[in-house]
Design a protein around this motif. Sequence first.
Motif, PDB file in Angstrom:
ATOM      1  N   UNK A   1       0.831  -1.211   0.000  1.00 25.18           N
ATOM      2  CA  UNK A   1       0.000   0.000   0.000  1.00 25.18           C
ATOM      3  C   UNK A   1       0.868   1.265   0.000  1.00 25.18           C
ATOM      4  N   UNK A   2       1.852   1.326   0.880  1.00 29.41           N
ATOM      5  CA  UNK A   2       2.676   2.547   0.961  1.00 29.41           C
ATOM      6  C   UNK A   2       3.381   2.840  -0.364  1.00 29.41           C
ATOM      7  N   UNK A   3       3.963   1.829  -0.965  1.00 23.95           N
ATOM      8  CA  UNK A   3       4.650   2.027  -2.242  1.00 23.95           C
ATOM      9  C   UNK A   3       3.694   2.501  -3.327  1.00 23.95           C
ATOM     10  N   UNK A   4       2.497   1.938  -3.339  1.00 19.83           N
ATOM     11  CA  UNK A   4       1.500   2.354  -4.327  1.00 19.83           C
ATOM     12  C   UNK A   4       1.086   3.806  -4.097  1.00 19.83           C
ATOM     13  N   UNK A   5       0.946   4.191  -2.840  1.00 19.90           N
ATOM     14  CA  UNK A   5       0.597   5.586  -2.528  1.00 19.90           C
ATOM     15  C   UNK A   5       1.729   6.531  -2.946  1.00 19.90           C
ATOM     16  N   UNK A   6       2.975   6.114  -2.758  1.00 19.43           N
ATOM     17  CA  UNK A   6       4.103   6.935  -3.200  1.00 19.43           C
ATOM     18  C   UNK A   6       4.084   7.108  -4.717  1.00 19.43           C
ATOM     19  N   UNK A   7       3.745   6.061  -5.442  1.00 21.65           N
ATOM     20  CA  UNK A   7       3.641   6.177  -6.903  1.00 21.65           C
ATOM     21  C   UNK A   7       2.554   7.175  -7.283  1.00 21.65           C
ATOM     22  N   UNK A   8       1.414   7.097  -6.610  1.00 24.83           N
ATOM     23  CA  UNK A   8       0.320   8.030  -6.907  1.00 24.83           C
ATOM     24  C   UNK A   8       0.751   9.463  -6.617  1.00 24.83           C
ATOM     25  N   UNK A   9       1.422   9.666  -5.492  1.00 25.25           N
ATOM     26  CA  UNK A   9       1.854  11.032  -5.159  1.00 25.25           C
ATOM     27  C   UNK A   9       2.895  11.542  -6.149  1.00 25.25           C
ATOM     28  N   UNK A  10       3.767  10.661  -6.617  1.00 25.02           N
ATOM     29  CA  UNK A  10       4.735  11.066  -7.641  1.00 25.02           C
ATOM     30  C   UNK A  10       4.034  11.446  -8.945  1.00 25.02           C
ATOM     31  N   UNK A  11       2.974  10.742  -9.284  1.00 28.26           N
ATOM     32  CA  UNK A  11       2.249  11.031 -10.526  1.00 28.26           C
ATOM     33  C   UNK A  11       1.438  12.324 -10.447  1.00 28.26           C
ATOM     34  N   UNK A  12       0.745  12.524  -9.317  1.00 31.74           N
ATOM     35  CA  UNK A  12      -0.240  13.604  -9.241  1.00 31.74           C
ATOM     36  C   UNK A  12       0.182  14.780  -8.356  1.00 31.74           C
ATOM     37  N   UNK A  13       1.251  14.584  -7.569  1.00 33.71           N
ATOM     38  CA  UNK A  13       1.652  15.619  -6.623  1.00 33.71           C
ATOM     39  C   UNK A  13       0.909  15.507  -5.305  1.00 33.71           C
ATOM     40  N   UNK A  14      -0.063  14.618  -5.242  1.00 30.33           N
ATOM     41  CA  UNK A  14      -0.851  14.323  -4.053  1.00 30.33           C
ATOM     42  C   UNK A  14      -1.584  13.021  -4.325  1.00 30.33           C
ATOM     43  N   UNK A  15      -2.334  12.524  -3.368  1.00 32.04           N
ATOM     44  CA  UNK A  15      -3.069  11.286  -3.593  1.00 32.04           C
ATOM     45  C   UNK A  15      -4.568  11.604  -3.554  1.00 32.04           C
ATOM     46  N   UNK A  16      -5.136  11.836  -4.734  1.00 33.29           N
ATOM     47  CA  UNK A  16      -6.565  12.143  -4.801  1.00 33.29           C
ATOM     48  C   UNK A  16      -7.410  10.911  -4.441  1.00 33.29           C
ATOM     49  N   UNK A  17      -8.628  11.140  -4.025  1.00 26.69           N
ATOM     50  CA  UNK A  17      -9.524  10.048  -3.618  1.00 26.69           C
ATOM     51  C   UNK A  17      -9.684   9.003  -4.715  1.00 26.69           C
ATOM     52  N   UNK A  18      -9.890   9.372  -5.996  1.00 23.91           N
ATOM     53  CA  UNK A  18     -10.011   8.320  -7.022  1.00 23.91           C
ATOM     54  C   UNK A  18      -8.748   7.454  -7.137  1.00 23.91           C
ATOM     55  N   UNK A  19      -7.572   8.041  -6.928  1.00 19.76           N
ATOM     56  CA  UNK A  19      -6.332   7.253  -6.974  1.00 19.76           C
ATOM     57  C   UNK A  19      -6.277   6.302  -5.781  1.00 19.76           C
ATOM     58  N   UNK A  20      -6.704   6.766  -4.610  1.00 20.50           N
ATOM     59  CA  UNK A  20      -6.741   5.883  -3.431  1.00 20.50           C
ATOM     60  C   UNK A  20      -7.684   4.716  -3.680  1.00 20.50           C
ATOM     61  N   UNK A  21      -8.794   4.969  -4.365  1.00 19.81           N
ATOM     62  CA  UNK A  21      -9.750   3.897  -4.669  1.00 19.81           C
ATOM     63  C   UNK A  21      -9.147   2.903  -5.659  1.00 19.81           C
TER      64      UNK A  21
END
Length: 180
Positions: free
Chosen positions: A36-56
């Motif tokens: 989970x943490x690694x996936x969240x880091x990828x999302x933050x790298x892509x978007x600059x933050x982790x939006x709710x749709x990315x968390x889903x």
Amino acid sequence: MAHATHTDGELDLEPLKRILERDFRYDTHQDAEELILGACQEAQNLYGWVPQPAAQVIADHLGVSVNRVYSLLTFYADFRTEPPGKHFLLLCHGTACYVMGSQRLIATLRDEYGITNGEVTRDGELTLQVVNGCLGVCDLAPVIQVDHHTYCGRLTPDRLRETLEALKRGEPLEERNETD
């Protein structure tokens, strides 16, 4: 850093889905939890933050609840669940910066720019993150790091104001470490 959005400003989740399919495979539920943490880091790298749709998308891919993803996003201070401002400020609050006056800079940002740790100014220009560790440039104390690469040091409240106004005007900041 360019973030993954469509030209109409809509969030493009396809890059995240491709990364998850390629790099985040698991065999057991325990394996998925650990990703989970690694996936969240990828999302933050892509978007600059982790939006709710990315968390889903992360939750769906790993077979965990979105609440589990959010529990980690909100536990770790480095993750952002709100869009960052145009410029990102890391304000060092380590020992040397504290001794040299970082608390006055924090007060200036709170009182004059309306932001505290983790917040974005109303105009969307500045995001502040206070680092209680050390940025490793103690000779510049007190110091801020701007947009992940430029250090502005030996700051006073007046020099901080000048630096932030120069930043808003788009002026280069590299020459701002000279002593008075």
